[in-house]
Design an enzyme around this catalytic site. Structure first.
Site, PDB file in Angstrom:
ATOM      1  N   GLU A 112       0.303  -4.474   6.152  1.00 24.75           N
ATOM      2  CA  GLU A 112       0.323  -3.408   7.167  1.00 24.75           C
ATOM      3  C   GLU A 112       0.229  -2.040   6.494  1.00 24.75           C
ATOM      4  OE1 GLU A 112       3.644  -0.895   9.369  1.00 24.75           O
ATOM      5  OE2 GLU A 112       4.036  -3.050   9.435  1.00 24.75           O
ATOM      6  N   HIS A 113       1.025  -1.831   5.445  1.00 21.62           N
ATOM      7  CA  HIS A 113       0.990  -0.560   4.725  1.00 21.62           C
ATOM      8  C   HIS A 113      -0.378  -0.337   4.074  1.00 21.62           C
ATOM      9  CE1 HIS A 113       5.241   1.022   4.515  1.00 21.62           C
ATOM     10  NE2 HIS A 113       5.422  -0.154   5.095  1.00 21.62           N
ATOM     11  N   HIS A 143       3.971  -7.496   5.843  1.00 24.93           N
ATOM     12  CA  HIS A 143       4.403  -6.103   5.982  1.00 24.93           C
ATOM     13  C   HIS A 143       3.709  -5.211   4.957  1.00 24.93           C
ATOM     14  CE1 HIS A 143       7.615  -2.858   5.385  1.00 24.93           C
ATOM     15  NE2 HIS A 143       7.025  -2.605   6.534  1.00 24.93           N
ATOM     16  N   GLU A 182      11.610   1.057   0.684  1.00 28.08           N
ATOM     17  CA  GLU A 182      12.062   0.782   2.057  1.00 28.08           C
ATOM     18  C   GLU A 182      13.054  -0.371   2.072  1.00 28.08           C
ATOM     19  OE1 GLU A 182      10.181  -0.876   6.288  1.00 28.08           O
ATOM     20  OE2 GLU A 182       8.841  -0.145   4.724  1.00 28.08           O
TER      21      GLU A 182
END
Length: 411
Positions: free
Chosen positions: A51-52, A48, A126
């Site tokens: 991805e960022h 993840h 997040e």
């Protein structure tokens, strides 16, 4: 059915094209076969975070988003347990802009420490906002950690804990990108106002020179068959308690996946479902109850979650739900009930084909999972489910010894 054409470049990149010249736009998806199941248990959340980091720029496009904004494009991405998918929707005349950006960041990124530090902080915030500081935020984290004892599905794509993210260094990011962000581990889908042969040439122009990688052998831990019921009790600062019960089921490509999906609808989707009618409407033991499944590449999970009515304890609610499931007898209306959920599945599939970007995503996810053709035939898979297999799968599924139960109670 979504019609498409396919080719494979010499470096292993699979390219799928869906032509729809009735619209002025094009959707571009690049899906990589890497997700949270490919992470080390001590460095979860890396897929993840990657991805960022992919949006922080590449050597020839240091500001990824600003380039797309100039051509009126929208873009985003998501990470699941099994894959990471990037997508762009833009005017068809600007297709090469998208192909240039995606090829440049597949080939190389700007590996700058400042950018990594920023993205690590974004992901940590997040994590805190959605999973630590929000009511019920850690519910499914706890539940999957109980259902999966060995397999990396035991953690969500966000990761196990923030420390796993904060300790990621640049060497880890470089290695992850060079290992998994290769053309032979990816699928490119272009859907919209395009012609397949032209797209194939453009794909070779922009991606053909990117070298294939040396993908590691993937051997995911296999869960032992569950033979003893599991129970976990936690207390949280939430307004009402929640009961979650789950059972391991087949993977996304098993023919019985469609049986379990229909079962989840019959038992727990809407006010006409079996569980809602019995435990909410009739016996008033729950204020709401639902069922769902996971569609993962490896063994998935069928789970039921419900909020007990005011004054009803989790133990009472659990006993009633268990008694109902473990002694369930199908009503005479089964043929009608089964047809109803098949029709619902067909409606969802048809709705997913209305927008070109949804069609592109269906092809990308389908191809990276197995073969896109299999996923374009899903209506046939659902309608092939028989009453006999429905009865058999539910009997095999709803057993006490295979059940994992979470009491998510108030403080």
């Amino acid at each position: 059915m979504i019609h498409f054409q396919r080719t494979t470049l010499s470096n292993g990149l699979r390219v799928l094209v869906h032509e729809d010249t009735s619209i002025p736009i094009v959707a571009v998806n690049v899906a990589y076969q890497v997700g949270s199941r490919d992470e080390h248990p001590q460095h979860t959340g890396l897929a993840h975070l990657m991805e960022h980091f992919m949006f922080t720029g590449s050597p020839n496009a240091p500001d990824y988003d600003s380039v797309l904004q100039k051509v009126g494009a929208v873009n985003n991405a998501y990470t699941s347990q099994d894959l990471t998918n990037y997508y762009i929707i833009l005017p068809a005349g600007n297709l090469e802009t998208a192909l240039w950006l995606e090829s440049d960041r597949m080939l190389a990124l700007r590996f700058e420490q400042t950018s990594l530090d920023v993205q690590k902080q974004v992901v940590i915030e997040e994590f805190k906002e959605n999973y630590l500081n929000r009511p019920y935020g850690d519910l499914m984290m706890l539940f999957y950690g109980m259902v999966y004892q060995k397999h990396p599905y035991q953690w969500l794509p966000i990761g196990k804990e923030t420390d796993h993210i904060s300790t990621v260094d640049m060497d880890m990011i470089r290695k992850f990108h060079s290992t998994y962000y290769r053309p032979d581990n990816a699928v490119l889908v272009v859907a919209g106002n395009v012609h397949a042969e032209e797209v194939f040439m453009l794909a070779d122009k922009w991606f053909g020179d990117i070298p294939a990688g040396n993908l590691p052998q993937r051997h995911y831990p296999v869960e032992e068959p569950q033979t003893v019921a599991r129970l976990q009790v936690v207390h949280r600062d939430v307004p009402t308690p929640v009961l979650v019960k789950g059972w391991n089921m087949c993977n996304r490509l098993h023919p019985d996946y469609y049986v379990y999906d229909l079962l989840s609808d019959m038992f727990g989707t809407g006010q006409s479902s079996y569980l809602y009618r019995e435990l909410v409407t009739k016996r008033k033991l729950f204020s709401t109850i639902s069922a769902a499944i996971t569609g993962t590449a490896d063994e998935g999970c069928f789970f039921i979650s419900g909020y007990p009515s005011e004054g009803v304890s989790l133990q009472t609610a659990d006993a009633a739900l268990s008694e109902y499931l473990f002694n369930f007898q199908y009503p005479n209306s089964l043929p009608h009930d089964l047809q109803k959920v098949k029709n619902r599945a067909e409606s969802i599939l048809l709705n997913s084909e209305i927008k070109v970007d949804d069609r592109a995503m269906t092809l990308a996810v389908g191809e990276i999972t197995s073969h896109a053709e299999y996923f374009t035939q899903e209506r046939n898979h659902y309608f092939a489910v028989t009453e006999e297999r429905t009865r058999s799968c539910s009997t095999e599924l709803f057993t006490a010894c295979r059940c994992s139960t979470l009491y998510y109670d108030t403080e």
